[in-house]
Motif scaffolding. Structure first.
Motif, PDB file in Angstrom:
ATOM      1  N   SER A   1       0.842  -1.189   0.000  1.00  0.00           N
ATOM      2  CA  SER A   1       0.000   0.000   0.000  1.00  0.00           C
ATOM      3  C   SER A   1       0.877   1.239   0.000  1.00  0.00           C
ATOM      4  CB  SER A   1      -0.914   0.004   1.234  1.00  0.00           C
ATOM      5  OG  SER A   1      -1.693   1.176   1.285  1.00  0.00           O
ATOM      6  N   ASN A   2       0.526   2.201  -0.832  1.00  0.00           N
ATOM      7  CA  ASN A   2       1.216   3.489  -0.858  1.00  0.00           C
ATOM      8  C   ASN A   2       0.335   4.495  -0.125  1.00  0.00           C
ATOM      9  OD1 ASN A   2       2.429   5.945  -1.468  1.00  0.00           O
ATOM     10  ND2 ASN A   2       3.003   5.341  -3.535  1.00  0.00           N
TER      11      ASN A   2
ATOM     12  N   THR B   1       2.194  10.463  -7.132  1.00  0.00           N
ATOM     13  CA  THR B   1       3.486  11.117  -7.347  1.00  0.00           C
ATOM     14  C   THR B   1       4.589  10.558  -6.445  1.00  0.00           C
ATOM     15  OG1 THR B   1       2.958  12.855  -5.732  1.00  0.00           O
ATOM     16  CG2 THR B   1       2.338  13.247  -8.033  1.00  0.00           C
ATOM     17  N   ALA B   2       4.248   9.621  -5.568  1.00  0.00           N
ATOM     18  CA  ALA B   2       5.226   9.036  -4.649  1.00  0.00           C
ATOM     19  C   ALA B   2       5.637   7.653  -5.142  1.00  0.00           C
ATOM     20  CB  ALA B   2       4.642   8.941  -3.239  1.00  0.00           C
ATOM     21  N   PRO B   3       6.903   7.277  -4.987  1.00  0.00           N
ATOM     22  CA  PRO B   3       7.350   5.962  -5.459  1.00  0.00           C
ATOM     23  C   PRO B   3       6.655   4.830  -4.713  1.00  0.00           C
ATOM     24  CG  PRO B   3       9.054   7.009  -4.118  1.00  0.00           C
ATOM     25  CD  PRO B   3       8.000   8.040  -4.352  1.00  0.00           C
ATOM     26  N   SER B   4       6.273   3.817  -5.447  1.00  0.00           N
ATOM     27  CA  SER B   4       5.636   2.649  -4.846  1.00  0.00           C
ATOM     28  C   SER B   4       6.682   1.767  -4.183  1.00  0.00           C
ATOM     29  CB  SER B   4       4.892   1.858  -5.925  1.00  0.00           C
ATOM     30  OG  SER B   4       4.332   0.677  -5.388  1.00  0.00           O
TER      31      SER B   4
ATOM     32  N   PRO C   1     -10.837   4.506  -6.912  1.00  0.00           N
ATOM     33  CA  PRO C   1     -10.007   5.716  -6.727  1.00  0.00           C
ATOM     34  C   PRO C   1      -9.883   6.176  -5.275  1.00  0.00           C
ATOM     35  CG  PRO C   1     -12.216   6.389  -7.274  1.00  0.00           C
ATOM     36  CD  PRO C   1     -12.241   4.868  -7.228  1.00  0.00           C
ATOM     37  N   PHE C   2     -10.239   5.349  -4.304  1.00  0.00           N
ATOM     38  CA  PHE C   2     -10.165   5.757  -2.902  1.00  0.00           C
ATOM     39  C   PHE C   2      -8.716   5.794  -2.425  1.00  0.00           C
ATOM     40  CE2 PHE C   2     -14.276   3.481  -3.375  1.00  0.00           C
ATOM     41  CZ  PHE C   2     -15.116   4.569  -3.170  1.00  0.00           C
ATOM     42  N   HIS C   3      -8.466   6.604  -1.384  1.00  0.00           N
ATOM     43  CA  HIS C   3      -7.136   6.690  -0.784  1.00  0.00           C
ATOM     44  C   HIS C   3      -7.031   5.660   0.339  1.00  0.00           C
ATOM     45  CE1 HIS C   3      -3.673   8.164   1.482  1.00  0.00           C
ATOM     46  NE2 HIS C   3      -3.348   8.864   0.420  1.00  0.00           N
ATOM     47  N   PRO C   4      -5.914   4.932   0.419  1.00  0.00           N
ATOM     48  CA  PRO C   4      -5.785   3.877   1.445  1.00  0.00           C
ATOM     49  C   PRO C   4      -5.977   4.372   2.869  1.00  0.00           C
ATOM     50  CG  PRO C   4      -4.043   3.665  -0.184  1.00  0.00           C
ATOM     51  CD  PRO C   4      -4.748   4.958  -0.486  1.00  0.00           C
ATOM     52  N   GLY C   5      -5.544   5.601   3.151  1.00  0.00           N
ATOM     53  CA  GLY C   5      -5.640   6.100   4.517  1.00  0.00           C
ATOM     54  C   GLY C   5      -7.025   6.565   4.908  1.00  0.00           C
TER      55      GLY C   5
END
Length: 453
Positions: free
Chosen positions: A47-48, A55-58, A84-88
């Motif tokens: 999970s990123n 824009t952040a490296p996986s 398209p949900f954000h993991p956090g």
């Protein structure tokens, strides 16, 4: 790699959830040490959790990941699964859980496999969301940092908490037992140190092109505390300068600064300018690299930080000299008292010598009577509703150990709210034990505030 086992004729699939390279290395060490039973398949779910994952490296693109990938039969992406949900910020609605489980079983080719989960940070999403989707799966929690020694930060749903079998953790503070998840009777299990350092050695091999200075410089660890709203950006810049000056005053002529990967570049430039003014040799590491890789490559003469877990890995896992700076300010600033960073800051402050105390740094000794009692007392003061059984331990510690030095770990207002020793003069010490008197006192305070208002 994995052996084929089954329950009732079905395959068993283990899903290992990770969001950092350090966490993946912890899982790899646990697997190498046979901490997990055999299974038909072992899948790594990454999970990123960055604010902008696009824009952040996986995790699977980071240097060193390929050295760890071989422990698993496949690598899955949580971000892709819930897009398209954000993991956090995403968790399944109760009525949708059966739909999500069916969807993930189809997406990941799980069929009707029996699922076993190993997750980090169970109190929050995305790990919590995963355990909610696979409602019947047993859960192991693994922890790679100092937060495992503190209380569970949120009250867990018993439907999740009662499914947790173990807490796997690194032995960062030998002799200290983690509080995390003990409210559910979860027993901690140590991931062997030698196995973990061997895995980190594999990561070192992946950093072949890393340019590092020769000799044994002092190593400064940046943390990006202003992003947590604990310090201002200017205060954090000054903290780095204090690290530099402290190392120079101890006689270290060459200093290496490892900035936090997300920290602004200008901080390093400010430190470089200060080093030039002081006539010091400073090397700033621009490439993201685990501190533990630097420990193996550099064997630094001293590791300096604020309250980074890496201070304890340096000391406990690599036997390197360490020093802290800035923890007293953080203990004062952390808000609310329940802030989950409080126990990590407390442990570092209590066990790591202060950078400006030359004798303590040289001796690598910090006098800490009853560290276990301190952590239990702080843990109870943080989460009294989750850990009511810790009240006697907290009262005992505060009655015997509260002094000019240990007051930094507590707040009088917090002790008063919980009717703990230290909240009132000793001659009124009988009050905390009387529930009726406590109620009357609370009402009196409310009336007084209304009158003053």
């Amino acid at each position: 790699m994995t052996s084929h086992t089954s329950t009732g004729g079905r395959r068993t699939t283990q899903i290992f959830f990770a969001s950092t390279l350090y966490g993946t290395a912890t899982l790899a060490a646990a697997l190498d040490a046979d901490c997990f039973p055999a299974a038909s398949r072992r899948l790594l779910l990454i999970s990123n959790n960055a604010a902008n994952p696009e824009t952040a490296p996986s995790l699977d693109t980071m240097p060193g990941f390929e050295q760890l990938r071989g422990r698993f039969d496949g690598v899955l992406s949580w971000n892709e699964a819930i897009s398209p949900f954000h993991p956090g910020g995403w968790s399944p609605r109760g009525d949708d859980i059966p739909l999500w489980e069916r969807y993930l079983r189809m997406l990941w080719d799980l069929g009707d496999d029996d699922i076993q989960l190993a997750v980090e940070s169970i109190q929050v999403n995305p790990a919590l969301a995963l355990t909610q989707v696979f409602t019947g799966a047993p859960v192991d929690v693994y922890a790679d940092g100092l937060m495992s020694y503190g209380p569970t930060r949120n009250k867990l749903d018993p439907l999740v908490g009662t499914r947790i079998d173990r807490l796997l953790h690194l032995d960062l503070v030998p002799g200290l037992k983690p509080l995390l998840l003990t409210e559910f009777g979860v027993e901690p299990e140590i991931v062997p140190t030698d196995t973990f350092t061997k895995v980190l050695g594999e990561l070192d091999d992946s950093q072949g092109d890393l340019e590092l200075p020769s000799g044994q410089p002092a190593l400064l660890l940046g943390q990006y505390l202003s992003a947590l709203d604990i310090l201002t950006a200017e205060e954090e810049e000054r903290l780095h300068v204090r690290m530099l000056k402290g190392a120079l005053e101890l006689g270290h002529e060459h200093v290496v600064f490892k900035p936090h990967p997300s920290a602004p570049v200008r901080w390093s430039r400010h430190l470089e300018a200060e080093a030039e003014r002081l006539g010091a040799r400073l090397t700033v590491l621009d490439e993201p690299v685990l501190a533990e890789v630097l420990y193996q490559r550099l064997r630094p003469a001293l590791v300096v930080g604020c309250f980074s877990t890496a201070l304890l890995t340096a000391s406990a896992l690599y036997g390197l000299p360490v020093a802290r700076i800035g923890t007293e300010v953080l203990l004062e600033r952390l808000s609310p008292y329940q802030n989950s960073n409080r126990v990590p800051v407390t442990i570092v402050d209590a066990t790591v010598p202060e950078l400006t105390d030359r004798a303590a740094v040289e001796a690598q000794h910090q006098e800490t009577p009853d560290l276990e009692g301190l952590v239990k007392a702080v843990g109870f003061a943080m989460q009294p509703q989750i850990y009511p059984a810790l009240r006697p331990a907290a009262e005992s510690y505060l009655s015997d150990r509260l002094n000019a030095h240990t007051w930094r770990y507590f707040k009088r207002r917090r002790l008063t709210a919980l009717a703990l020793p230290g909240a009132v003069p000793s001659q009124l010490g009988f009050i905390p034990r009387n529930a009726t008197v406590r109620r009357v006192a609370r009402r009196a305070r409310v009336v007084k505030r209304a009158a003053l208002g």
